[in-house]
Every structure is written in C-alpha cells, then in structure tokens.
Design an enzyme around this catalytic site. Structure first.
Site, short mmCIF file in Angstrom:
data_model
loop_
_atom_site.label_atom_id
_atom_site.label_comp_id
_atom_site.label_asym_id
_atom_site.label_seq_id
_atom_site.Cartn_x
_atom_site.Cartn_y
_atom_site.Cartn_z
CG HIS A 4 -1.86 -1.18 1.25
ND1 HIS A 4 -1.54 -2.33 1.91
CD2 HIS A 4 -3.06 -1.40 0.67
CE1 HIS A 4 -2.51 -3.21 1.77
NE2 HIS A 4 -3.44 -2.68 1.02
N GLY A 20 -4.59 11.89 9.72
CA GLY A 20 -5.52 11.00 9.03
C GLY A 20 -5.69 11.38 7.57
NE ARG A 43 -6.01 0.53 -1.73
CZ ARG A 43 -7.16 -0.14 -1.74
NH1 ARG A 43 -8.24 0.37 -1.22
NH2 ARG A 43 -7.22 -1.34 -2.26
CD GLU A 181 -7.96 7.57 13.31
OE1 GLU A 181 -7.89 8.38 14.26
OE2 GLU A 181 -8.86 7.60 12.46
CB SER A 203 -12.20 18.91 16.22
OG SER A 203 -12.70 17.60 16.43
CG ASP A 204 -16.11 16.99 17.97
OD1 ASP A 204 -15.07 16.76 17.31
OD2 ASP A 204 -16.77 16.11 18.52
N1 HPA Z 1 -15.82 10.75 17.46
C1 HPA Z 1 -14.83 10.03 16.92
N2 HPA Z 1 -13.74 10.57 16.41
C2 HPA Z 1 -13.63 11.91 16.47
C3 HPA Z 1 -14.62 12.70 17.02
C4 HPA Z 1 -15.76 12.08 17.55
O1 HPA Z 1 -16.68 12.74 18.07
N3 HPA Z 1 -14.22 14.01 16.91
C5 HPA Z 1 -13.00 13.98 16.30
N4 HPA Z 1 -12.65 12.72 16.03
#
Ligand code: HPA
Length: 234
Positions: A4, A20, A43, A181, A203-204
């Site tokens: 790969h 990623g 890929r 991961e 990020s959230d």
């Molecule tokens: N879930 C899984 N992976 C993630 C998330 C999540 O809410 N936010 C950033 N990576």
C-alpha cells in the site's frame, strides 16, 4: 514497494508524522518541511519526506479508523524501518474540563474495537504511549504556555454509533476524548518495538455539542504542529 506504499527503500525517514487526512500530509510537507519529496500516492494516501531543522522527517496520511491505520503502520514499521510514529489528529472531548481547542496527549488508549481481543485471544491489552515521546511533547507544550490534558482516551470503531450516549461510560472511567486510531498505533508500535504517541486537538465536545470554527482549527493546528515537530526531532 510494499502493498500500500509506493516508496523505494530509504525514501521514508525513521521519524514520521501521521495525520488521518492525506491532504493534511501534503499541507504539512509543503508548510513545515524543507525539500519535501512525495514518495507515494497509492489510493491517494499521500506521503512525503523532507527535513526539519536538518533532520529527516516523513509525513503520511493514514485514512480514518483502526483497519486503515493498521495497514500503514505494519508496512511503515516492517518494510520501511520507521522507528518513531507520531499521530497528529483531532478528537471529541468527553469530559467537561476538556475544552474545544485543548491539546490532548493520549497516555493510553482504551477501545471498543475487537482487534486486540482477537490478537490476544480475548485478553485486554493496554495500548500505551512511549514515555519518552509523551514527556517530550508535554514539556514542549508547557514551554509554550499550553497546558495539555494527559491521560486515557477512547479509540472507537464507530463514528456513527447505535448508542449516541455510549461514550458516557468511558468518560465515567476517566477517558478524556474520543478518536479512532490511537489504540492501534500504540499496539502496532509495541508489536515492532517502536516509539509512538498521539497528539490530539479537541475539535468538538460531546459534552456541550460545541465545535471549533475553521479559524480555531487552524490556530490549534499550528500549535499542535510545533509540539509534534519538536517531539519528532528530539
Ligand atoms: N468521534 C470520533 N472521532 C472523532 C470525534 C468524535 O466525536 N471528533 C474527532 N474525532
């Protein structure tokens, strides 16, 4: 060439950064590395090698999730002799005290994945970061007045889970954030006796429902890169 990755022997550095997103790998190579040269596009998972402060560094996408990163890790460690792998990515906070834009250093990675139960015949392996890299990254962050959250995270197989509240049990047991991961990164690095660390920005938040804006993501990304590069060349 491995199955790969299209690199020739010697084209991948002993130290690699692993986002990623393959386009993120391209951006990092073009923004932070001197003389970046692309070594694979199989890929569309792009990989580059260049130098940073005179030291060879590669950067390559891994795709999302355990099965995808597992393939690249096996080939990078086994076929290309990578010695140090640093994941740079995002995670969702699952603790109230972990805020969006925070830096998370994953000391260990719990998982709801079946891969390690399969590997270890039902046993519960504890995927753990390399202490040396964790310590270096922590100190690099602290010296920039950026206090990272350090601890266990949850590495999940399902972004779209059947149980949207499922993260709460892991949070109760202290997991800081969720991504997809790192448990495999730490396990495959251990299999080949190599160093690994996951450096994550939030990020959230699953606790508050907040998300970072594009501008905030860029700023936190820049700081995460400084920590990752300093750790990589240490
Ligand atoms: N879930 C899984 N992976 C993630 C998330 C999540 O809410 N936010 C950033 N990576």
């Amino acid at each position: 060439m491995s199955i790969h990755i299209a690199a020739k022997p010697g084209e991948i550095a002993e130290v690699i950064l692993l986002p990623g997103d393959p386009l993120r790998a391209k951006f990092i190579a073009e923004t932070y590395l001197e003389h970046p040269k692309q070594y694979t596009d199989v890929r569309n998972i792009l990989g580059f090698t260049g130098t940073y402060k005179g030291k060879g560094i590669s950067v390559q996408g891994t795709g999302m999730g355990i099965p995808s990163i597992s393939i690249y890790l096996h080939e990078l460690f086994r076929d290309y002799g990578v010695k140090r792998a640093i994941r740079i990515g995002t995670a969702g906070a699952i603790q109230e005290h972990v805020k969006i834009r925070d830096l998370v250093l994953a000391m260990s990675a719990s998982t709801d994945s079946g891969v390690n139960q399969k590997r270890f015949g039902g046993g519960g392996y504890a995927p753990t970061a390399s202490w040396n890299l964790l310590k270096t990254a922590y100190e690099a962050a602290i010296s920039r007045d950026w206090k990272p959250a350090v601890g266990n995270i949850l590495c999940t197989d399902l972004f779209y889970s059947e149980d949207p509240q499922g993260w709460k049990l892991w949070a109760k047991y202290g997991a800081l954030a969720v991504e997809m991961e790192s448990a495999e990164l730490y396990t495959v690095a251990a299999k080949f006796n190599r160093e690994a660390l996951a450096i994550l920005t939030v990020s959230d938040s699953l606790v508050t429902g907040e998300q970072t804006t594009a501008e905030e993501r860029q700023n936190t990304f820049t700081r995460m890169m400084e920590v990752a590069l300093e750790t990589a060349i240490s």
